[in-house]
Motif scaffolding. Structure first.
Motif, PDB file in Angstrom:
ATOM      1  N   HIS A 172       0.840  -1.212   0.000  1.00 48.14           N
ATOM      2  CA  HIS A 172       0.000   0.000   0.000  1.00 48.14           C
ATOM      3  C   HIS A 172       0.873   1.259   0.000  1.00 48.14           C
ATOM      4  O   HIS A 172       0.660   2.164  -0.815  1.00 48.14           O
ATOM      5  N   VAL A 173       1.850   1.316   0.873  1.00 50.34           N
ATOM      6  CA  VAL A 173       2.722   2.493   0.962  1.00 50.34           C
ATOM      7  C   VAL A 173       3.531   2.660  -0.328  1.00 50.34           C
ATOM      8  O   VAL A 173       3.673   3.779  -0.844  1.00 50.34           O
ATOM      9  N   ALA A 174       4.039   1.563  -0.871  1.00 49.99           N
ATOM     10  CA  ALA A 174       4.787   1.630  -2.134  1.00 49.99           C
ATOM     11  C   ALA A 174       3.894   2.128  -3.266  1.00 49.99           C
ATOM     12  O   ALA A 174       4.320   2.931  -4.111  1.00 49.99           O
ATOM     13  N   ALA A 175       2.638   1.679  -3.284  1.00 54.35           N
ATOM     14  CA  ALA A 175       1.699   2.124  -4.321  1.00 54.35           C
ATOM     15  C   ALA A 175       1.350   3.602  -4.141  1.00 54.35           C
ATOM     16  O   ALA A 175       1.212   4.332  -5.127  1.00 54.35           O
ATOM     17  N   VAL A 176       1.225   4.055  -2.902  1.00 55.63           N
ATOM     18  CA  VAL A 176       0.959   5.483  -2.642  1.00 55.63           C
ATOM     19  C   VAL A 176       2.100   6.320  -3.208  1.00 55.63           C
ATOM     20  O   VAL A 176       1.883   7.311  -3.908  1.00 55.63           O
ATOM     21  N   MET A 177       3.320   5.937  -2.890  1.00 57.17           N
ATOM     22  CA  MET A 177       4.488   6.685  -3.364  1.00 57.17           C
ATOM     23  C   MET A 177       4.591   6.632  -4.895  1.00 57.17           C
ATOM     24  O   MET A 177       4.876   7.647  -5.529  1.00 57.17           O
ATOM     25  N   SER A 178       4.358   5.473  -5.467  1.00 60.24           N
ATOM     26  CA  SER A 178       4.411   5.337  -6.929  1.00 60.24           C
ATOM     27  C   SER A 178       3.341   6.184  -7.598  1.00 60.24           C
ATOM     28  O   SER A 178       3.607   6.865  -8.589  1.00 60.24           O
TER      29      SER A 178
END
Length: 133
Positions: free
Chosen positions: A12-18
């Protein structure tokens, strides 16, 4: 499913940043007159893919969380601001007016950062909550 919470949260956090970085790139391209590149099919499909992963991970986290997480309203605030962010991002990328695109782009970035601060603080006031304490 609670045993997978750390991995799902990481996705989730990686997708937010991406998602945020891709919007920043697309918005910058539009601001510098390269709207055709920013709205090209492959870039849009990448954005949709990242956002689908983001939404899927968010819904999985939501299903894992106990009901007490809904008590103070931070998730409702995040979701409400997400709707505002989507609207601003759409205007920032597609408005025929350069001034409107620029204003919406800056506003979308501010809303995005505020959503992150709410998520980190687990409080509807986000970063401002710290200032009140």
């Amino acid at each position: 499913m609670i045993e997978f919470y750390p991995q799902i949260k990481w996705v989730h956090v990686a997708a937010v940043m991406s998602s945020g970085l891709l919007f920043l790139l697309r918005g910058a391209l539009v601001q510098f007159g390269h709207q055709r590149v920013a709205l090209a099919g492959p870039v849009r499909y990448l954005s949709w893919t990242i956002d689908t992963i983001l939404l899927t991970a968010a819904l999985m986290l939501l299903s894992i969380l106990p009901g007490a997480f809904f008590a103070n309203g931070w998730l409702i605030t995040k979701i409400s601001l997400l709707i505002l962010y989507i609207g601003l991002a759409t205007v920032a990328l597609r408005s025929p007016s350069a001034a409107r695109r620029r204003s919406a782009f800056v506003a979308a970035i501010v809303v995005f950062l505020y959503i992150i601060s709410i998520a980190r603080a687990h409080h509807p006031l986000g970063v401002f909550w710290q200032w009140l304490m």
